[in-house]
Design a protein around this motif. Structure first.
Motif: not given
Lengths: 386, 249
Positions: B13-21, B62-76
């Motif tokens: 949801e709302g996944l964004t990644v920005s490489f130098d803009g 950069t922002s947004g979330s990735i959930k796999f089976k209810g676990h947030e992966l973006t900071r794992m």
């Protein structure tokens, strides 16, 4: 007989046995004690080279600062021996009796706090391994957790070797400075400078070397060994197969440090001193050359490589002392360009096929000898029956 | 939010990644159901591979979330994401060429993943049987002892798929699995994928449209970091926007 056959078919067992025969029987018989002691000194570098086989050959982590761990192990033991040599009776002429002579020359009036625990032999043996391993752990965590690797890691380890030398030389009141820790005499009252002691340390050295070789062999053959090879090739694939790659690098770096430290301690015992000239950049790179010449993928190969290069160094520098460094450089370039797997590589690509072609011939001969034997008793029996 | 009620294996949801803009992935939302084969297509530079990188932790969002089976992966951590059941195949076959096929598969076997666990790991019958089973599935059953660098390009791709299979992931991500394969190999791979996806979700990035039609349950078309169209193959093929930026060429 069957066991013997299984044994000769296991290439590792054979190369261990050959090395054991060379080190335990042949060299002590043909060499006088002065030369044998030199061999013992060379073998202490082999510990470092075996560590490099694990970290560099297997894991692809080239450290150009292994001398630091060799030195730390050697210094730990030298501190104990120095304290024993600096008893108040031996140092009665100093202005502060009971402290090592170089401290007295540097106007120290009391033993520094970090020297105190080295009065204990038990602590010293612990420190010989623990101090270098903890240091390697700190470097490893700082580097590998941040994914510093390859050339950058090699350069940083080299810088650490340089810093360590400068530190030891600069703090001569605490470390003995550029001369190192010298004039070591006894171990628990037993004179370590006699021929008898030299023989004893030679065999102790060989025994420990085989212990280290066995541990290295075990690591190479474990799944951890294969993970290191996999990491060397495709670090990302290993990481995305569920492994924390940095932990494996830290582990193998610490093991290499521990091996080097044992070598350093054995060096101190056999040579009778430890100095910064075995810590810095040049000795560290020399140790990499020993590993490269022996073959960085072979734990047994590097033992021969170390012996050979050091023998060459001694012979060569006795006649042309100033040319040795150039010869060493040329040797390294030559090895890397012409036979990157070193002596062990030459063995597997040239000598082994030769043995392989002789083996069937030997078997054929053995069969020819065995056949009449089998017929023999049978015919005899028949003879008695009639 | 109809989506929230369904049972999704993966919800982005709302996944964004920005490489130098530069926003390689821009406010992307994507939901993959359990046991679904989802294919992501799109022109070069659309951000397809980056999405896979974000899910497996190779690139950080950069922002947004990735959930796999209810676990947030973006900071794992990467290794932890794998242990949650996410497997990733890279674009070029990533295998260990100095090791044998058996050893390649063994390293992916999900036991002995810690330093001391791997030192004490024993190659017992359970491990051997599992490796034999997986190697039969990927058509390499009689090549276990060959060095992996002797395999053909297609076999290397299969080996890497096998290395993922042995982990038994619940989400399998494949980046261009048939690139560089012959027609016969593509067919075999499609069969292979259909067979192994029965009990897991699969996310595939692919260019080969025939192959996509063979395997996809649903297709997501990406363009400039965003979802352009989503639905069945027929649906996206008929979509004017898709024809304009991608299929029309």
């Amino acid at each position: 007989m069957k066991k013997l056959q299984d044994f000769t078919r296991n290439p590792d067992a054979v190369s261990f046995a050959v090395l054991a025969i060379v080190l335990v029987f042949i060299l002590p018989t043909v060499l006088e004690i002065f030369r044998l002691n030199l061999v013992g000194k060379y073998l202490t570098y082999a510990y470092v080279a075996i560590g490099l086989v694990l970290s560099w050959g297997l894991g692809g982590i080239l450290s150009l600062g292994q001398g630091v761990f060799f030195g730390l192990g050697g210094y730990c033991l030298a501190m104990f021996l120095k304290l024993e040599a600096s008893s108040p009776e031996n140092t009665a002429i100093q202005s502060t009796p009971g402290i090592p002579d170089f401290m007295d020359w540097n106007q120290l009036t009391a033993l520094p706090w970090f020297w105190e625990p080295f009065h204990s032999f038990g602590f010293t043996l612990f420190a010989v391994i623990a101090v270098p391993v903890i240091f390697a752990l700190i470097i490893g965590v700082a580097m590998f957790k941040r994914r510093v690797g390859g050339v950058y890691f090699a350069i940083i380890t080299q810088a650490i070797a340089a810093i360590m030398t400068i530190l030891i030389i600069g703090q001569q009141g605490y470390t003995g400075g550029v001369n190192g820790i010298t004039d070591l005499r006894t171990l628990h009252g037993w004179d370590i400078r006699t021929d008898e002691a030299k023989y004893f340390f030679y065999y102790l050295n060989v025994a420990l070397l085989f212990l280290v070789l066995l541990v290295a062999c075990w690591i190479t053959k474990s799944k951890l060994g294969r993970i290191l090879v996999a990491m060397r090739e495709r670090e990302d694939r290993v990481r995305f197969s569920g492994y924390d790659v940095s932990n494996f690098k830290i582990f193998v770096f610490c093991v290499a440090a521990a091996f080097s430290a044992i070598g350093g301690a054995m060096f101190t015992l056999q040579v009778g001193f430890m100095s910064p000239s075995f810590v810095g950049i040049v000795p560290s790179i020399e140790m990499v050359i020993f590993a490269a010449v022996g073959g960085r993928h072979s734990i047994i190969g590097v033992v021969y490589g170390t012996l050979l290069v050091n023998w060459a160094k001694t012979t060569f520098s006795e006649s042309f002392p100033e040319l040795w460094l150039f010869a060493m450089g040329a040797l390294f370039i030559g090895v890397v360009m012409a036979f990157p797997n070193g002596l062990a590589g030459l063995y597997t690509s040239y000598v082994k096929p030769l043995i392989g072609s002789i083996r069937p011939l030997l078997k054929e001969r053995a069969r020819l000898y065995e056949t009449p034997d089998k017929g023999g008793p049978d015919m005899l029996n028949r003879g008695t029956a009639q | 939010m109809i989506n929230a009620q369904k049972n999704f294996a993966l919800s982005i949801e709302g996944l964004t990644v920005s490489f130098d803009g530069f926003k390689a992935v821009n406010d992307l939302s994507l939901y993959v159901e359990e046991q679904e084969i989802r294919v992501i297509i799109g022109p070069n530079g659309a951000g397809k591979t980056t999405v896979l990188d974000l899910i497996c932790g190779k690139t950080r969002a950069t922002s947004g979330s990735i959930k796999f089976k209810g676990h947030e992966l973006t900071r794992m951590k990467e290794a932890h994401i794998v242990q949650q059941g996410v497997g990733r195949k890279f674009q070029n076959p990533s295998i260990y060429e100095d090791l044998t096929v058996f050893e390649n598969l063994e390293i992916s076997y999900p036991k002995g993943r810690s330093v001391f666990g791997s030192l004490l790991f024993r190659r017992d019958d359970v491990v051997k049987d599992k490796i034999q089973e997986v190697s039969d599935v990927i058509f390499l059953g009689d090549m276990l002892d060959s060095p992996a660098d002797l395999l053909s390009h297609g076999q290397k791709q299969w080996l890497e798929i096998g290395m993922l299979l042995i982990q038994d992931p619940e989400l399998l991500m494949l980046d261009e699995p048939v690139a560089g394969m012959s027609v016969a190999e593509r067919k075999q791979t499609a069969e292979l994928l259909n067979r192994i996806t029965e009990d897991r979700s699969v996310l595939v990035v692919e260019h080969d449209m025939q192959f996509v039609e063979d395997i996809a349950h649903r297709v997501t078309v990406m363009h400039q970091g965003k979802v352009l169209s989503e639905g069945s193959m027929e649906h996206v093929k008929a979509d004017e926007k898709v024809i304009e930026v991608y299929l029309g060429h």
